[in-house]
Enzyme design. Structure first.
Site, PDB file in Angstrom:
ATOM      1  N   LYS A 114       0.822  -1.218   0.000  1.00  0.00           N
ATOM      2  CA  LYS A 114       0.000   0.000   0.000  1.00  0.00           C
ATOM      3  C   LYS A 114       0.849   1.258   0.000  1.00  0.00           C
ATOM      4  CE  LYS A 114      -4.411  -1.731   1.151  1.00  0.00           C
ATOM      5  NZ  LYS A 114      -5.655  -1.719   1.856  1.00  0.00           N
ATOM      6  N   LYS A 206      -5.633  -9.808  -6.715  1.00  0.00           N
ATOM      7  CA  LYS A 206      -6.796  -9.879  -5.830  1.00  0.00           C
ATOM      8  C   LYS A 206      -7.888  -8.900  -6.296  1.00  0.00           C
ATOM      9  CE  LYS A 206      -6.726  -7.856  -1.763  1.00  0.00           C
ATOM     10  NZ  LYS A 206      -7.509  -7.382  -0.622  1.00  0.00           N
ATOM     11  N   LYS A 209     -10.835  -3.034  -3.874  1.00  0.00           N
ATOM     12  CA  LYS A 209     -11.573  -1.772  -3.996  1.00  0.00           C
ATOM     13  C   LYS A 209     -10.796  -0.725  -4.780  1.00  0.00           C
ATOM     14  CE  LYS A 209     -13.410  -2.221   0.679  1.00  0.00           C
ATOM     15  NZ  LYS A 209     -12.935  -2.015   2.035  1.00  0.00           N
TER      16      LYS A 209
HETATM   17  N1  AQP Z   1     -10.524 -10.296  -2.956  1.00  0.00           N
HETATM   18  C1  AQP Z   1     -10.920 -10.718  -1.756  1.00  0.00           C
HETATM   19  N2  AQP Z   1     -11.307 -11.996  -1.550  1.00  0.00           N
HETATM   20  C2  AQP Z   1     -11.723 -12.436  -0.333  1.00  0.00           C
HETATM   21  N3  AQP Z   1     -11.788 -11.624   0.760  1.00  0.00           N
HETATM   22  C3  AQP Z   1     -11.428 -10.334   0.591  1.00  0.00           C
HETATM   23  N4  AQP Z   1     -11.390  -9.288   1.434  1.00  0.00           N
HETATM   24  C4  AQP Z   1     -10.940  -8.190   0.785  1.00  0.00           C
HETATM   25  N5  AQP Z   1     -10.680  -8.478  -0.488  1.00  0.00           N
HETATM   26  C5  AQP Z   1     -10.978  -9.810  -0.651  1.00  0.00           C
HETATM   27  C6  AQP Z   1     -11.790  -9.383   2.828  1.00  0.00           C
HETATM   28  O1  AQP Z   1     -12.801  -8.409   3.054  1.00  0.00           O
HETATM   29  C7  AQP Z   1     -12.697  -7.972   4.407  1.00  0.00           C
HETATM   30  C8  AQP Z   1     -12.751  -6.476   4.454  1.00  0.00           C
HETATM   31  O2  AQP Z   1     -11.653  -5.949   3.751  1.00  0.00           O
HETATM   32  P1  AQP Z   1     -11.245  -4.447   4.014  1.00  0.00           P
HETATM   33  O3  AQP Z   1     -12.218  -3.557   3.405  1.00  0.00           O
HETATM   34  O4  AQP Z   1     -11.053  -4.218   5.435  1.00  0.00           O
HETATM   35  O5  AQP Z   1      -9.838  -4.264   3.394  1.00  0.00           O
HETATM   36  P2  AQP Z   1      -9.057  -4.784   2.186  1.00  0.00           P
HETATM   37  O6  AQP Z   1      -8.667  -6.214   2.403  1.00  0.00           O
HETATM   38  O7  AQP Z   1      -7.922  -3.850   2.040  1.00  0.00           O
HETATM   39  O8  AQP Z   1     -10.042  -4.664   0.954  1.00  0.00           O
HETATM   40  P3  AQP Z   1      -9.606  -4.436  -0.530  1.00  0.00           P
HETATM   41  O9  AQP Z   1     -10.786  -4.554  -1.383  1.00  0.00           O
HETATM   42  O10 AQP Z   1      -8.467  -5.294  -0.903  1.00  0.00           O
HETATM   43  O11 AQP Z   1      -9.170  -2.930  -0.545  1.00  0.00           O
HETATM   44  P4  AQP Z   1      -7.858  -2.274  -1.098  1.00  0.00           P
HETATM   45  O12 AQP Z   1      -8.035  -2.175  -2.551  1.00  0.00           O
HETATM   46  O13 AQP Z   1      -7.826  -0.953  -0.426  1.00  0.00           O
HETATM   47  O14 AQP Z   1      -6.704  -3.156  -0.703  1.00  0.00           O
HETATM   48  C9  AQP Z   1     -11.401  -8.558   4.986  1.00  0.00           C
HETATM   49  O15 AQP Z   1     -11.716  -9.679   5.789  1.00  0.00           O
HETATM   50  C10 AQP Z   1     -10.656  -8.987   3.762  1.00  0.00           C
HETATM   51  O16 AQP Z   1      -9.806 -10.103   4.024  1.00  0.00           O
END
Ligand code: AQP
Length: 344
Positions: A114, A206, A209
């Site tokens: 990040k 992955k 968002k």
């Molecule tokens: N691709 C994924 N597959 C399965 N689980 C996922 N999670 C996130 N992406 C996937 C799970 O969703 C929960 C909440 O995630 P978060 O919003 O706290 O943060 P994150 O993991 O940073 O989400 P993103 O979408 O991946 O955001 P960015 O793009 O900012 O990095 C967690 O339990 C996570 O494991």
């Protein structure tokens, strides 16, 4: 003294809530509520480790709450709240800043991803993020944490912090009547066919968002036509689906779509391949679209209904925060006694 089983998990209000968040986390939150006491948190203090536009942040906090409720989390039986309304999260995070070691945080791969190349310009909060996550969980002395695969390393750090606190203060923990350990070592619950949902455009990345391509993910706010279009355009290879899981080796896009289908249908990948082995992707994608729309459309409609009444969402969050605060204050009181801080 035995520590009762308790589930805690959170989702960041950073917009673009997607199918990975739903299948990896929210759908599993719903399933756990029959058997456990659960706290589900909109982790807004995590979100601000990177810049958030204030009005959007406020909207996104309500949107994640609406997704929790629309998916079927019961805010009366369980606790649904946003992190910043319970001061104990920040307070315990500070204490954990003093327990965790720099070397531990330096190993966190998510910070490296990040922060990117410009690490000097990343916020201190982004670096200390895993300590806040440990505080979120341990403030409630939670024993089980349903998360996606990407959070595994952070969960291990939470366990290390709990263990070090228990070791460093072992004598005081016993003197204060908590026996051998104050904090449980929280167990990650990472299971099922969709612990790591991949991008629809690249089976090795992955679903996320922050992916600039909206076609890479299915958002929980997407309508049926948009879902259909995104699945139709999802990257695949030219071969038909295999009949057994070994045939998915080296075919990340096929494996991803089969995993998504399995998680939405409540089955497993071998079950999906038994049904669709030998099918062309054009046919499988049609079946996947129908299933995704069938499962996501009601959630989408419920989210809209909740979002039309933000005052009701805020009321649910305030009620959850009040109930979470009672548990949090109990833990913080004990932590202060154990550390040797004076309180009234
Ligand atoms: N691709 C994924 N597959 C399965 N689980 C996922 N999670 C996130 N992406 C996937 C799970 O969703 C929960 C909440 O995630 P978060 O919003 O706290 O943060 P994150 O993991 O940073 O989400 P993103 O979408 O991946 O955001 P960015 O793009 O900012 O990095 C967690 O339990 C996570 O494991």
């Amino acid at each position: 003294m035995t520590i009762p089983s308790r589930v805690f998990s959170g989702v960041q209000p950073t917009g673009n809530l997607h199918l990975g968040n739903y299948l990896g986390a929210i759908q599993r939150f719903v399933a756990l509520q029959d058997e456990h006491d659960c706290l589900y948190c909109v982790v807004d203090l995590h979100a601000i480790t990177v810049w958030q536009e204030p009005a959007e942040l406020r909207h996104n906090i309500r949107e994640v709450t609406a997704a929790f409720l629309a998916a079927g989390i019961d805010p009366k039986k369980h606790i649904v709240f946003n992190q910043s309304q319970v001061a104990g999260h920040s307070e315990l995070a500070w204490i954990f800043n003093c327990v965790a070691r720099m070397g531990w945080l330096n190993r966190m791969t998510q910070f490296k991803e990040k922060a990117g190349k410009n690490r000097e310009n990343a916020s201190v909060g982004l670096f200390a993020y895993p300590n806040l996550m440990a505080a979120d969980i341990l403030l409630y002395r939670a024993t089980h944490v349903p998360v996606g695969e990407d959070q595994k390393q952070h969960l291990e750090l939470s366990r290390d912090i709990a263990q070090k606190f228990n070791n460093d203060f072992a004598a005081s923990i016993a003197e204060n009547g908590f026996g051998e350990m104050f904090f449980p070592l929280p167990e990650p619950l990472i299971a099922g066919p969709a612990t790591r949902v991949m991008s629809l455009r690249d089976g090795k990345a992955k679903m996320s968002k922050s992916d600039p391509s909206d076609l890479s993910r299915i958002n929980l706010t997407d309508d049926a036509d948009t879902i259909a279009q995104k699945i139709r355009k999802a990257r695949t290879d030219p071969d038909p689906l295999p009949a057994v899981s070994d045939g998915l080796e080296g075919r990340p896009e096929a494996a991803n779509l089969a995993g998504i289908y399995a998680a939405l249908a409540g089955t497993d990948v071998p079950g999906v391949l038994a049904e669709f082995g030998g099918s062309q992707f054009s046919d499988f994608k049609k079946a996947l679209t129908d299933l995704a729309v069938e499962k996501l459309a009601p959630i989408n409609a419920e989210m809209r209904r909740y979002l039309a009444d933000p005052a009701e969402i805020d009321r649910i969050l305030a009620d959850g925060a009040d109930r979470a605060s009672v548990l949090a204050e109990e833990t913080m009181g004990a932590v202060k006694d154990i550390i040797g801080l004076i309180r009234h």
